[in-house]
Scaffold this motif. Structure first.
Motif, short mmCIF file in Angstrom:
data_model
loop_
_atom_site.label_atom_id
_atom_site.label_comp_id
_atom_site.label_asym_id
_atom_site.label_seq_id
_atom_site.Cartn_x
_atom_site.Cartn_y
_atom_site.Cartn_z
N GLU A 230 0.83 -1.21 0.00
CA GLU A 230 0.00 0.00 0.00
C GLU A 230 0.86 1.25 0.00
OE1 GLU A 230 -3.40 2.27 -0.26
OE2 GLU A 230 -2.97 0.17 -0.68
N TRP A 231 1.98 1.21 0.71
CA TRP A 231 2.90 2.34 0.71
C TRP A 231 3.47 2.57 -0.70
CZ3 TRP A 231 7.81 3.94 -0.32
CH2 TRP A 231 8.25 5.11 0.31
N MET A 232 3.78 1.48 -1.39
CA MET A 232 4.29 1.59 -2.75
C MET A 232 3.25 2.22 -3.67
SD MET A 232 7.43 0.39 -3.10
CE MET A 232 8.63 -0.69 -2.31
N ARG A 233 2.00 1.88 -3.47
CA ARG A 233 0.94 2.48 -4.28
C ARG A 233 0.93 4.00 -4.13
NH1 ARG A 233 -2.40 -2.13 -2.34
NH2 ARG A 233 -2.69 -3.52 -4.13
N LYS A 234 1.08 4.45 -2.91
CA LYS A 234 0.97 5.88 -2.63
C LYS A 234 2.23 6.66 -3.01
CE LYS A 234 -2.23 5.21 1.24
NZ LYS A 234 -2.40 5.32 2.72
N HIS A 235 3.35 5.96 -3.11
CA HIS A 235 4.62 6.65 -3.34
C HIS A 235 5.34 6.10 -4.57
CE1 HIS A 235 3.72 7.09 1.00
NE2 HIS A 235 4.22 8.30 0.84
N PHE A 236 4.57 5.72 -5.57
CA PHE A 236 5.15 5.09 -6.76
C PHE A 236 6.20 5.99 -7.42
CE2 PHE A 236 5.01 4.58 -11.43
CZ PHE A 236 5.48 3.29 -11.52
N TRP A 237 5.84 7.22 -7.70
CA TRP A 237 6.77 8.11 -8.40
C TRP A 237 7.97 8.47 -7.53
CZ3 TRP A 237 6.39 7.96 -13.32
CH2 TRP A 237 5.14 7.76 -13.92
N ALA A 238 7.75 8.55 -6.23
CA ALA A 238 8.88 8.80 -5.34
C ALA A 238 9.88 7.65 -5.39
CB ALA A 238 8.38 9.00 -3.91
N MET A 239 9.37 6.40 -5.48
CA MET A 239 10.26 5.25 -5.57
C MET A 239 11.08 5.28 -6.85
SD MET A 239 10.22 3.61 -2.84
CE MET A 239 11.43 2.52 -3.56
N LEU A 240 10.44 5.65 -7.96
CA LEU A 240 11.18 5.75 -9.22
C LEU A 240 12.23 6.85 -9.14
CD1 LEU A 240 8.50 5.24 -12.03
CD2 LEU A 240 9.83 3.55 -10.76
N GLY A 241 11.86 7.98 -8.52
CA GLY A 241 12.83 9.06 -8.36
C GLY A 241 13.99 8.67 -7.46
N PHE A 242 13.68 7.93 -6.41
CA PHE A 242 14.71 7.43 -5.50
C PHE A 242 15.69 6.54 -6.25
CE2 PHE A 242 15.46 4.65 -1.50
CZ PHE A 242 16.62 5.36 -1.20
N ALA A 243 15.17 5.66 -7.09
CA ALA A 243 16.04 4.77 -7.88
C ALA A 243 16.87 5.57 -8.87
CB ALA A 243 15.19 3.73 -8.59
N GLY A 244 16.24 6.56 -9.52
CA GLY A 244 16.98 7.39 -10.47
C GLY A 244 18.12 8.15 -9.80
N ALA A 245 17.86 8.68 -8.60
CA ALA A 245 18.90 9.38 -7.86
C ALA A 245 20.03 8.42 -7.47
CB ALA A 245 18.30 10.03 -6.61
N GLY A 246 19.66 7.20 -7.10
CA GLY A 246 20.68 6.21 -6.77
C GLY A 246 21.56 5.87 -7.95
N LEU A 247 20.94 5.75 -9.14
CA LEU A 247 21.71 5.46 -10.35
C LEU A 247 22.69 6.58 -10.66
CD1 LEU A 247 22.29 3.69 -12.79
CD2 LEU A 247 20.36 4.78 -13.96
N ILE A 248 22.22 7.82 -10.56
CA ILE A 248 23.11 8.98 -10.83
C ILE A 248 24.26 8.98 -9.83
CG2 ILE A 248 23.25 11.49 -10.77
CD1 ILE A 248 20.32 11.51 -11.80
N ALA A 249 23.96 8.75 -8.55
CA ALA A 249 25.00 8.78 -7.53
C ALA A 249 26.05 7.70 -7.75
CB ALA A 249 24.36 8.62 -6.14
#
Length: 400
Positions: A230-249
């Motif tokens: 349920e948390w993933m449902r509510k924060h889907f785009w945040a999770m993608l952004g988190f992964a994108g930031a991790g890739l850049i880092a």
């Protein structure tokens, strides 16, 4: 089976379908197919291109999340299946280990024979034994060695998760601390060469501790699946952004290491501690994608059927795809690179590799050895629909 009921939710909240414990987690299908698709792409990138090229190694490094996703998925599925019911140690081992061990032994023998076609029987037996211990018969088989190790310790793993169920953050923190320390120690150059540490280093990619964090994340997610989903449902785009930031880092860190003179192979090593910055959020983002897919799937649609078919064949494709890729490399790679360049050849080899692997698995599924080769029961040579069509074309009335 009756249709799932719908749990009551407060006014304005999203209603979450509840499901029987025997139900199917459709988000897992998406995670599995994405992971297997990207692992083939990773192997193609490595096989077609020059891994001494820093940019190629950077791309290869970014796809190390696939091995993390495999182990996350393995723990999630097992823990979710057993979290609320007793599991006898020996009954668990009897049920689970054989499903993986038999195909592992068979494919290790196949790849050992291919790699040493002129070996004597004695040399073949010694090489096979060594490969079975290390997963060295082919580059993807380490996954099965680690999986078998996890199965062996799973009863203890599950007991610890149950005991720590009230403290998921502490559990994850301890696992992250261990993984960072472990990866940091074994990323030190030069590598240890003597004693236990030297022997451990030689098989570092085939031992459970190298991936413990991803098993723990999968297990913790499974123990709290409803809340996490349920948390993933509510924060889907945040999770993608988190992964994108991790890739850049992690890419910034990689090129900084290259700038300091580190070899691309070392800088892109899957046990670089910095890779957790990318692989952890990447795995969770893939799971979030799976959740979104499950929420929006149309049962019986073309996409749903393709995904279910991919899930059914994924393990077999994983086992067989290096054989298909080696045939492509031996017979077509030079011409493809000459005609289309490295990037074009990578795309073409990937498409041919996927198609050839699917075809090979379809053939293997229709043999009496399907269970031993790909861990799935044998399928009939023709489906019921195909048989009915042939009978109709032949003027025969289909039998019941």
């Amino acid at each position: 089976m009756s249709a799932p009921t719908t749990a009551l939710a407060p006014t304005g909240a999203r209603e979450v379908p509840s499901r029987p414990r025997s139900g199917h987690l459709h988000q897992i299908d998406m995670v599995r197919v994405l992971a297997f698709s990207f692992v083939i792409l990773a192997h193609v990138v490595n096989g077609v291109n020059d891994m001494a090229d820093p940019d190629v190694a950077a791309v290869s490094m970014s796809m190390h999340f696939t091995r993390s996703a495999f182990f996350f998925l393995t723990a999630l599925v097992l823990v979710y299946g057993y979290r609320d019911r007793p599991s006898g140690v020996f009954s668990f081992w009897r049920k689970r280990i054989g499903v993986v061990a038999v195909p592992y032994i068979v494919w290790s023998a196949i790849y050992t024979a291919i790699n040493a076609p002129d070996a004597t029987l004695g040399d073949f037996a010694r090489a096979l034994l060594q490969n079975l211990i290390t997963g060295g018969a082919m580059y993807q088989l380490y996954f099965l060695v680690v999986t078998i190790q996890f199965y062996l310790v799973f009863p203890l793993f599950l007991a610890v998760l149950r005991a720590m169920r009230r403290w998921p953050v502490l559990t994850l923190s301890l696992a992250i601390a261990f993984q960072f320390a472990y990866d940091s120690f074994f990323s030190i150059q030069p590598a240890p060469v003597d004693g236990f540490l030297g022997e451990h280093w030689q098989v570092i990619t085939s031992v459970l501790p190298s991936y413990l964090i991803y098993f723990v994340i999968g297990g913790v997610v499974a123990m709290h699946l409803e809340v996490v989903t349920e948390w993933m449902r509510k924060h889907f785009w945040a999770m993608l952004g988190f992964a994108g930031a991790g890739l850049i880092a992690v890419q910034i860190n990689y090129y900084a290491n290259i700038g300091e003179g580190m070899h691309p192979f070392t800088a892109s090593n899957p046990l670089q501690p910095s890779l957790m910055i990318w692989c952890v959020p990447a795995v969770l983002a893939v799971y979030a994608i799976g959740v979104r897919w499950a929420d929006r799937r149309q049962p019986g649609s073309v996409a749903d059927k393709v995904l279910q078919g991919g899930t059914l064949r994924a393990f077999g494709i994983f086992l067989a795809h290096p054989l298909v890729l080696s045939l492509i490399y031996d017979n077509l790679l030079g011409q493809l690179i000459g005609s289309f360049g490295f990037m074009g050849a990578t795309v073409i080899v990937y498409l041919l590799g996927v198609a050839g692997s699917v075809l090979l698995v379809e053939l293997l599924r229709r043999t009496p050895f399907s269970t031993k080769l790909i861990g799935r029961p044998s399928a009939p040579l023709l489906s019921a629909k195909a048989k009915s069509t042939l009978r109709s074309l032949g003027g025969l009335k289909p039998t019941a």
